[in-house]
Design a protein around this motif. Structure first.
Motif, mmCIF file in Angstrom:
data_model
loop_
_atom_site.group_PDB
_atom_site.id
_atom_site.type_symbol
_atom_site.label_atom_id
_atom_site.label_comp_id
_atom_site.label_asym_id
_atom_site.label_seq_id
_atom_site.Cartn_x
_atom_site.Cartn_y
_atom_site.Cartn_z
ATOM 1 N N ARG A 238 -10.321 10.326 50.655
ATOM 2 C CA ARG A 238 -8.912 10.609 50.366
ATOM 3 C C ARG A 238 -8.646 10.567 48.868
ATOM 4 O O ARG A 238 -7.902 11.385 48.326
ATOM 5 N N VAL A 239 -9.245 9.593 48.195
ATOM 6 C CA VAL A 239 -9.126 9.434 46.748
ATOM 7 C C VAL A 239 -10.461 8.911 46.241
ATOM 8 O O VAL A 239 -11.184 8.215 46.966
ATOM 9 N N ALA A 251 -16.308 14.812 42.055
ATOM 10 C CA ALA A 251 -14.956 14.734 42.632
ATOM 11 C C ALA A 251 -14.051 15.816 42.045
ATOM 12 O O ALA A 251 -13.302 16.477 42.771
ATOM 13 N N GLU A 252 -14.137 16.007 40.740
ATOM 14 C CA GLU A 252 -13.315 17.038 40.093
ATOM 15 C C GLU A 252 -13.659 18.426 40.609
ATOM 16 O O GLU A 252 -12.772 19.235 40.900
ATOM 17 N N ARG A 257 -8.391 14.205 44.637
ATOM 18 C CA ARG A 257 -7.543 13.343 43.823
ATOM 19 C C ARG A 257 -8.417 12.196 43.314
ATOM 20 O O ARG A 257 -9.100 11.518 44.098
ATOM 21 N N THR A 258 -8.384 11.999 42.004
ATOM 22 C CA THR A 258 -9.344 11.102 41.366
ATOM 23 C C THR A 258 -8.661 10.268 40.295
ATOM 24 O O THR A 258 -7.774 10.752 39.589
ATOM 25 N N THR A 274 -5.912 17.334 39.088
ATOM 26 C CA THR A 274 -6.063 16.421 40.224
ATOM 27 C C THR A 274 -6.558 15.045 39.791
ATOM 28 O O THR A 274 -6.592 14.115 40.603
ATOM 29 N N THR A 275 -6.964 14.927 38.526
ATOM 30 C CA THR A 275 -7.504 13.665 38.021
ATOM 31 C C THR A 275 -6.484 12.937 37.157
ATOM 32 O O THR A 275 -5.900 13.521 36.245
ATOM 33 N N LYS A 276 -6.276 11.667 37.468
ATOM 34 C CA LYS A 276 -5.455 10.791 36.635
ATOM 35 C C LYS A 276 -6.382 10.018 35.717
ATOM 36 O O LYS A 276 -7.219 9.229 36.168
#
Length: 325
Positions: A238-239, A251-252, A257-258, A274-276
């Motif tokens: 999920r994350v 993941a990217e 969501r990362t 999508t990446t914080k």
């Protein structure tokens, strides 16, 4: 992993092109099923430089019209020399070699003078040289990794009721790129209702200490799955929360969501919305190109990651989980 945006970017500008890729054998599985890579040449590092030369000699029969050296290291220079032996005379395939900007690196790490385009962006830097061929430096949308159906099914079987859990990547090539081990433990403790999956390599024995915090809701897959299966596990998460390491870029490229915990190094920076990115604005960052150290902060050792607290990461994770309901 960041270079996996290059084939799609090339295909957008040259839809009729046949794109071939040479990579290390251990990385080749991630290129399989990519719709814009027509052939993968696998280099086995165990065969050494002689093995590389033999492999590239076979590649000469392909009569390439364009060659892009994205890595600009000793092996890629050997590859380019064999594929375009008269390149110094301007004869042979069109050729681009990505500059590693040694002068800018010297200014950055020696004098803290930053002449790099900001913010740092790994995929943009890999695509930018291809603008000479009319290729956009904007990364094409995810996904850019395509696990096969059987690999995904295998990952589902391993995860079972951990499908949709939060995946954690606590390792990294260098210690200074690692968020402290105890912080991962605290993060898990701060979220008692959440299931987690731990990912890493066979050398990451320290991850078992993190698993021991809550073995009833934490699955440790470090060193237990192939890179392909680990990538599929990421895709079923999920994350993802990751240090600056390969799984972050997996993941990217899967569009997950990362949360990226970024410390001393500048050149592997995430690229997608999508990446914080969680980082600290410190006078000493970045301090080395790969995070190999030494730490140069005079106030606190490893401050760039030590001062990102488990509570802050937990708050960010909760926010993302609410958004993905």
């Amino acid at each position: 992993m960041q270079t996996l945006s290059v084939p799609s970017a090339l295909a957008l500008s040259f839809p009729e092109a046949q794109i071939q890729w040479i990579t290390r054998k251990d990385m080749a599985p991630l290129l399989r099923n990519h719709p814009h890579i027509h052939k993968v040449w696998e280099f086995d590092r165990k065969t050494g430089m002689l093995g590389l030369i033999k492999l590239v000699w076979k590649m000469r029969a392909e009569n390439f019209t364009h060659i892009y050296d994205a890595h600009n290291n000793s092996r890629s220079r050997v590859i380019a020399l064999i594929l375009r032996p008269l390149g110094c005379l301007g004869i042979g395939p069109k050729f681009i070699r990505r500059s590693i900007r040694r002068w800018k690196r010297f200014l950055l790490f020696r004098f803290r003078i930053n002449k790099f385009e900001q913010p740092f962006n790994g995929q943009r830097d890999l695509l930018e040289p291809l603008q000479k061929w009319g290729v956009s430096k904007t990364a094409p949308p995810a996904p850019q990794i395509y696990p096969s159906a059987d690999v995904i099914e295998k990952a589902r079987g391993i995860l079972n009721d951990y499908v949709g859990a939060v995946s954690l990547a606590p390792s990294a090539a260098y210690f200074l790129k690692r968020w402290p081990k105890d912080y991962w433990k605290q993060l898990i403790a701060l979220m008692p209702e959440q299931k987690f999956v731990l990912l890493g390599g066979p050398e990451d024995s320290f991850i078992e200490d993190i698993h021991a915090v809550a073995p009833e809701r934490v699955m440790n897959l470090a060193g237990k799955t192939s890179l392909q299966v680990s990538s599929a596990v990421v895709g079923l998460s999920r994350v993802v929360i990751s240090n600056d390491t390969g799984l972050l870029h997996v993941a990217e490229q899967l569009g997950k969501r990362t949360i990226a915990l970024m410390g001393p190094a500048p050149f592997g920076f995430p690229s997608r919305p999508t990446t914080k990115i969680m980082e600290l604005d410190l006078y000493c960052r970045p301090c080395s190109k790969h995070g190999q150290g030494p730490c140069v902060n005079k106030e606190k050792f490893h401050k760039c990651l030590v001062d990102i607290t488990p509570a802050q990461v937990a708050d960010q994770l909760r926010s993302i989980l609410r958004d993905t309901l």
